[in-house]
Write a protein that holds these residues in place. Structure first.
Motif, short mmCIF file in Angstrom:
data_model
loop_
_atom_site.label_atom_id
_atom_site.label_comp_id
_atom_site.label_asym_id
_atom_site.label_seq_id
_atom_site.Cartn_x
_atom_site.Cartn_y
_atom_site.Cartn_z
N GLY A 72 37.11 -14.81 70.04
CA GLY A 72 37.77 -15.45 68.97
C GLY A 72 38.58 -14.60 68.12
N GLU A 73 38.50 -14.96 66.74
CA GLU A 73 39.25 -14.50 65.77
C GLU A 73 38.71 -13.41 64.92
N MET A 74 39.51 -12.41 64.40
CA MET A 74 38.85 -11.30 63.63
C MET A 74 40.24 -11.15 62.55
N LEU A 75 39.79 -11.09 61.39
CA LEU A 75 40.84 -11.36 60.34
C LEU A 75 40.30 -10.45 58.93
N ILE A 76 41.37 -10.66 57.83
CA ILE A 76 40.66 -9.97 56.45
C ILE A 76 40.63 -10.98 55.66
N ASP A 77 39.30 -11.14 55.04
CA ASP A 77 39.01 -11.93 53.79
C ASP A 77 39.30 -11.21 52.63
N PHE A 78 39.92 -12.01 51.64
CA PHE A 78 40.10 -11.41 50.33
C PHE A 78 39.30 -12.24 49.39
N VAL A 79 38.41 -11.57 48.93
CA VAL A 79 37.24 -12.38 48.05
C VAL A 79 37.37 -12.08 46.71
N PRO A 80 37.46 -12.88 45.89
CA PRO A 80 37.59 -12.79 44.35
C PRO A 80 36.52 -12.05 43.60
N ALA A 128 37.93 -7.64 52.74
CA ALA A 128 36.46 -7.68 53.51
C ALA A 128 37.05 -8.01 54.90
N PRO A 129 36.73 -7.21 56.07
CA PRO A 129 36.79 -7.87 57.38
C PRO A 129 36.19 -9.02 57.55
N GLY A 130 36.63 -9.82 58.31
CA GLY A 130 35.73 -11.07 58.66
C GLY A 130 36.38 -11.95 59.84
N GLY A 131 36.01 -13.14 60.12
CA GLY A 131 36.23 -13.85 61.32
C GLY A 131 34.93 -14.03 61.88
N ALA A 132 34.54 -15.38 62.07
CA ALA A 132 33.20 -15.72 62.61
C ALA A 132 32.86 -15.03 63.85
N PRO A 133 33.48 -15.12 64.94
CA PRO A 133 33.14 -14.36 66.19
C PRO A 133 32.98 -12.82 66.09
N ALA A 134 33.92 -12.06 65.26
CA ALA A 134 33.65 -10.50 64.80
C ALA A 134 32.48 -10.36 63.98
N ASN A 135 32.23 -11.47 63.08
CA ASN A 135 31.07 -11.23 62.13
C ASN A 135 29.67 -11.14 63.19
N VAL A 136 29.82 -12.06 64.09
CA VAL A 136 28.44 -12.17 65.12
C VAL A 136 28.34 -10.91 65.72
N ALA A 137 29.56 -10.44 66.16
CA ALA A 137 29.61 -9.14 67.11
C ALA A 137 29.00 -8.06 66.22
N PRO A 172 52.58 -6.81 68.94
CA PRO A 172 53.63 -6.30 68.06
C PRO A 172 54.49 -7.22 67.29
N GLY A 173 54.25 -8.42 67.52
CA GLY A 173 55.10 -9.54 66.89
C GLY A 173 54.68 -10.38 66.03
N ALA A 174 53.30 -10.41 65.63
CA ALA A 174 52.45 -11.30 64.73
C ALA A 174 51.53 -10.26 63.99
N ARG A 175 51.38 -11.00 62.80
CA ARG A 175 50.57 -10.31 61.94
C ARG A 175 49.05 -10.52 62.04
N THR A 176 48.06 -9.55 61.49
CA THR A 176 46.87 -10.00 61.59
C THR A 176 46.54 -11.15 60.46
N ALA A 177 45.79 -12.12 60.83
CA ALA A 177 45.46 -13.27 59.99
C ALA A 177 44.59 -12.80 58.64
N LEU A 178 44.91 -13.52 57.74
CA LEU A 178 44.48 -13.28 56.20
C LEU A 178 43.68 -14.32 55.85
N ALA A 179 42.69 -14.19 55.02
CA ALA A 179 42.23 -15.52 54.36
C ALA A 179 41.78 -15.32 53.07
N THR A 235 28.35 -16.78 50.02
CA THR A 235 27.81 -17.22 51.14
C THR A 235 28.52 -17.02 52.45
N THR A 236 29.77 -16.16 52.31
CA THR A 236 30.47 -16.07 53.36
C THR A 236 29.74 -15.24 54.48
N GLY A 237 29.69 -15.43 55.70
CA GLY A 237 29.18 -14.85 56.81
C GLY A 237 27.65 -15.16 56.89
#
Length: 392
Positions: free
Chosen positions: A78-86, A102-111, A154-161, A325-327
């Motif tokens: 699944g997804e792996m992304l960058i979380d921006f947390v206040p 902070a790195p995140g994305g639920a499947p990556a978190n589990v891994a 090469p044509g799309a950015r890493t997801a941000l949240a 509570t993230t993650g």
């Protein structure tokens, strides 16, 4: 490398109340079981409330040594992304003075969670061929997660949240992915050999929202199932990412009946049943399909419920002061899957399942005491120490 021990006989066993302590053999940490007299058959087993010290000898024919081998693999898709947390809780995105990356994305978190607990895991997904994507790949490497199935676009950015934190530590999300690289993973990019090696294949529902990732997800899950791999599903509902609530409900349920293990939250039960009571066992049982082996319902700080064909019950949560509570749910899943991968039979024995769920609850509890998902995921030592303190 994560290790687990083959069964062996022990020559003596002494226990003291109120503690659980590891015995170390060949560099691996092992915990004793009372319900398996004379043998130890899994790499992790906590006998809650007792401290057991073992003196061991190898089984006959093993030349006096204890065998060790790679622990069973959990592949997370699944997804792996960058979380921006206040950096300050209880403020809106606009009011936040600063954000912690902070790195995140639920499947990556589990891994990462599984690897940090001493298990073996791999991640399959796509990130951008950009600085954030390279950073995420490096984080997987640093945490001993197999990243052979990771792809770069090469044509799309890493997801941000951007994740807002209310004063109680609960979250609200704003996503930047129009489209992001994780949405563009194609079936032709999948590492099917890696998938077929797994003991468990774990995934969420975000990868079902758009093509081509949806087709890649389905192909990967089909390959895993055909290879006899257990399928683990955490829907991880994120309504803002779906076109509508109805499409989210339909998408999540479209693969429901193929999973062997499902983890779901109270809010997700209400959503999927269109407002029914998530605390009513009859409502929960409606979501229990014929081939399901284990349904887990997480209740945040209050713990979790479990349902199998033969029994059900509830495990109290571990009380902590929540910061973020993230993650937490991902840490819970990591704690549970790390143990099921080592011994799938524990699902069928209620006492052993309850023992494993106490461990998983502790994983989730510790994660909320720090900001961010992956940075806050605990080590096995931290979890066991917290469990010791909770029964002291």
């Amino acid at each position: 490398m994560a290790l687990y021990l083959s069964p062996f006989h022990f020559t003596s066993l002494s226990c003291k109340p109120d503690y659980a302590s590891p015995s170390k053999f060949s560099g691996a940490t092992v915990f004793s079981r009372r319900d398996t007299p004379g043998t130890l058959d899994s790499f992790l087993s906590i006998d809650s409330g007792r401290r057991c010290i073992l003196k061991a000898r190898a089984q006959p024919g093993s030349n006096g040594s204890i065998e060790a081998s790679e622990s069973p693999l959990v592949v997370c898709f699944g997804e792996m992304l960058i979380d921006f947390v206040p950096t300050t809780s209880g403020v809106s995105l606009a009011e936040a003075p600063a954000f912690k990356k902070a790195p995140g994305g639920a499947p990556a978190n589990v891994a990462v969670g599984i690897a940090r607990l001493g298990g073996s895991s791999a991640f399959i997904g796509k990130v951008g061929e950009d600085e954030f994507g390279y950073m995420l790949a490096e984080i997987l490497k640093e945490n001993n997660v197999n990243k052979e199935g990771m792809r770069f676009d090469p044509g799309a950015r890493t997801a941000l949240a951007f994740v807002t934190l209310r004063k109680d530590g609960e979250r609200e999300f704003m996503f930047y992915r129009n489209p992001s690289a994780d949405m563009l993973l194609q079936e032709s990019e999948l590492d099917f050999e890696l998938i077929r090696k797994a003991k468990i294949f774990h995934y969420g529902s975000i990868s079902l929202i758009t093509e081509p990732c949806k087709s890649a997800h389905i192909a990967a899950a089909n390959a895993a199932r055909d290879a006899g791999v257990l399928l683990s599903y955490d829907p991880n509902l994120r309504l803002p990412l779906w076109p509508s609530a109805e499409s989210a409900r339909e998408g999540i349920l479209s693969i429901w009946d193929t999973a062997d293990i499902i983890k779901i939250s109270e809010d997700e039960i209400s959503f999927l049943t269109q407002g029914e009571d998530p605390y009513d066992d009859n409502v929960v049982r409606k979501l229990y399909h014929q081939n399901l082996k284990l349904l887990l319902v997480t209740e945040g700080a209050d713990g979790c419920r479990y349902y199998t064909k033969d029994f059900s019950g509830r495990i109290e949560g571990m009380k902590v002061d929540a910061v973020d509570t993230t993650g937490a749910g991902d840490a819970f899943v990591a704690g549970m899957l790390s143990q099921i991968a080592a011994d799938t039979n524990l699902i069928q024995v209620e006492d052993r399942l309850r023992e494993s769920l106490r461990f998983a609850n502790a994983c989730g509890a510790l994660t909320v005491t720090e900001r961010g998902a992956i940075p806050a995921l605990p080590t096995r030592e931290a979890v066991l120490n917290a469990m010791l303190k909770s029964v002291a």
